[in-house]
Design an enzyme around this catalytic site. Structure first.
Site, PDB file in Angstrom:
ATOM      1  N   ASP A 151       0.791  -1.450   0.712  1.00 29.52           N
ATOM      2  CA  ASP A 151       0.433  -0.562   0.484  1.00 29.52           C
ATOM      3  C   ASP A 151       1.413   0.909  -0.191  1.00 29.52           C
ATOM      4  OD1 ASP A 151      -2.274  -1.702  -0.164  1.00 29.52           O
ATOM      5  OD2 ASP A 151      -2.600  -1.558   2.514  1.00 29.52           O
ATOM      6  N   GLY A 201      -5.106  -1.755  -1.614  1.00 30.63           N
ATOM      7  CA  GLY A 201      -4.592  -0.205  -1.172  1.00 30.63           C
ATOM      8  C   GLY A 201      -4.913   0.155  -0.309  1.00 30.63           C
ATOM      9  N   HIS A 202      -5.771  -0.503   0.043  1.00 31.76           N
ATOM     10  CA  HIS A 202      -6.479  -0.417   1.962  1.00 31.76           C
ATOM     11  C   HIS A 202      -7.546   1.031   1.570  1.00 31.76           C
ATOM     12  CE1 HIS A 202      -6.328  -1.049   6.211  1.00 31.76           C
ATOM     13  NE2 HIS A 202      -7.841  -1.286   5.393  1.00 31.76           N
ATOM     14  N   ARG A 244     -17.895  -3.135 -16.718  1.00 28.32           N
ATOM     15  CA  ARG A 244     -17.120  -4.481 -17.056  1.00 28.32           C
ATOM     16  C   ARG A 244     -16.475  -3.693 -16.035  1.00 28.32           C
ATOM     17  NH1 ARG A 244     -19.926  -5.515 -21.385  1.00 28.32           N
ATOM     18  NH2 ARG A 244     -20.356  -7.821 -21.686  1.00 28.32           N
TER      19      ARG A 244
HETATM   20  O1  F6P Z   1      -2.610  -4.136   2.908  1.00 31.57           O
HETATM   21  C1  F6P Z   1      -1.828  -4.678   1.987  1.00 31.57           C
HETATM   22  C2  F6P Z   1      -3.407  -5.673   1.362  1.00 31.57           C
HETATM   23  O2  F6P Z   1      -3.698  -5.888   0.592  1.00 31.57           O
HETATM   24  C3  F6P Z   1      -4.427  -4.451   2.015  1.00 31.57           C
HETATM   25  O3  F6P Z   1      -4.133  -3.411   0.624  1.00 31.57           O
HETATM   26  C4  F6P Z   1      -5.761  -4.772   1.110  1.00 31.57           C
HETATM   27  O4  F6P Z   1      -6.822  -4.126   1.983  1.00 31.57           O
HETATM   28  C5  F6P Z   1      -5.641  -6.001   2.597  1.00 31.57           C
HETATM   29  O5  F6P Z   1      -4.147  -5.671   2.237  1.00 31.57           O
HETATM   30  C6  F6P Z   1      -6.487  -7.364   1.990  1.00 31.57           C
HETATM   31  O6  F6P Z   1      -6.524  -7.835   3.661  1.00 31.57           O
HETATM   32  P1  F6P Z   1      -6.640  -8.739   3.260  1.00 31.57           P
HETATM   33  O7  F6P Z   1      -5.414 -10.061   2.546  1.00 31.57           O
HETATM   34  O8  F6P Z   1      -6.443  -9.904   5.197  1.00 31.57           O
HETATM   35  O9  F6P Z   1      -7.768  -9.836   3.032  1.00 31.57           O
END
Ligand code: F6P
Length: 359
Positions: A136, A179-180, A277
């Protein structure tokens, strides 16, 4: 003899192994004798005393290997003072296991939450060094985290692939990017792949503006359009709600749509009738081999960690600042996120290129 503990915590990413290899190679350059203890599955391994003593051979041939040889898990910082289901005091157990192994330092490869815990352990008296991991790129205090550039490459490639099929069929596509809570990957992958619209959490969108940008392209004779949408993208209406209502709106949308991209697609369809899409590359963005850039910075981060251990300069987070590898106190970064600012030059540059942020 130096005894070093190491763990990889939180969501994995490319270059975790490359970074650990860098640390171990650096340590062997600094000290005659080193013992490495790898805690399995992140902080869980440190809490439960679940570790493996590793030899230099264990770190051989892993520069290009994705994932983590130690395994990873999430141990949320906000639950640190809540005992484990079997009643263990997490912080106490971690300190005890560190002491039992007579460690000289614990090296933590992790993102925001993991570095907050690293800072807590440092405040509790352990010698800790943090290494900046996350696709991220939202860790405060470093210009770059390892994993980010590899994720940008994968997201860019996904959008590139969509570009060719979108142009053949004259379609509008949304590619949802990880990217959270921040938009760094989407911003970089969007620019790199020539996306027409980029939606990120830091710049709330107005669906009318998004549709206007798409309609303009049609007027200009462009038969297709590509939107790079961050998984945390948010509309202007929702962004301006008070915190509690905003959280509720996000929860309601999550119950209605598989993910944000589907919500945006639905809103565009409702407003303009366009058929959209959606493609979600998801966890592929965290997978596979690290790109050369990540191999370089992670190796440098690892070497820097070894240098800090040699100097006994603990309680530090290794960071990249102005293209150089340096270190800052863990406490300086803990609890802060590095967001994209709508005033950043990269956003201004993208707008100059005609990319719409829907604002
Ligand atoms: O922090 C890395 C990340 O891949 C984020 O981009 C995403 O929101 C999150 O982790 C997904 O988490 P998980 O693997 O627990 O679903």
């Amino acid at each position: 003899m130096k005894r070093i503990g190491m763990l990889t915590s939180g969501g994995d990413c490319q270059a975790l192994n490359a970074t650990m290899r860098g640390v171990v190679k650096g340590l062997h350059g600094c000290f005659k004798e080193v013992e490495i203890y790898g805690f399995l599955e992140g902080y869980k391994g440190l809490i439960y005393g679940n570790y493996q003593k590793l030899s230099p051979d264990d770190f051989s041939g892993i520069l290009t290997k994705g994932g983590t040889i130690l395994g990873s898990s999430r141990t949320p910082f906000k639950e640190l003072d809540i005992p484990t289901p079997d009643g263990l005091d997490k912080v106490k157990s971690m300190k005890e296991n560190y002491k039992k192994l007579k460690l000289d330092c614990l090296v933590v490869l992790g993102g925001n939450g993991s570095q907050k815990t690293a800072n807590r352990l440092s405040e509790e008296g352990l010698n800790v060094i943090g290494l900046p991991k996350t696709i991220d790129n939202d860790l405060w205090g470093t210009d770059m985290t390892f994993g980010f550039q590899s994720a940008v490459d994968i997201a860019t490639n996904a959008i590139d692939c969509i570009h060719t099929t979108a142009s053949s069929h004259g379609r509008v596509f949304i590619v949802e990017v990880m990217g959270h809570k921040v938009g760094w990957i989407t911003l970089h992958a969007g620019i790199a792949s020539g996306a027409d619209v980029i939606l990120i959490p830091e710049i709330p969108y107005d669906i009318k503006k998004v549709c206007a940008a798409l309609e303009n392209r049609t007027k200009e004779g462009k038969g297709f359009s590509i939107l790079a949408v961050a998984e945390g993208a948010i509309s202007k209406e929702v962004a301006k709600l008070p915190k509690k209502e905003r959280k509720q709106a996000v929860t309601d949308a999550a119950a209605k749509y598989p993910s944000v991209a589907y919500e945006v697609a639905d809103k565009i369809k409702q407003y303009s009738g366009m058929d959209i899409r959606v493609t979600v590359p998801g966890h592929t963005q965290r997978g596979g081999s690290p790109c050369p850039y990540d191999r370089v910075i992670s190796s440098r981060f690892g070497a820097k960690a070894a240098e800090l251990i040699k100097k006994e300069d603990f309680g530090k987070l290794v960071v990249m600042k102005n293209n150089d590898v340096t270190a800052i106190p863990l406490s300086e970064s803990a609890g802060k996120l590095k967001y994209v600012s709508p005033d950043d030059n990269i956003v201004k540059n993208a707008k100059m290129l005609g990319i719409s942020f829907g604002d």
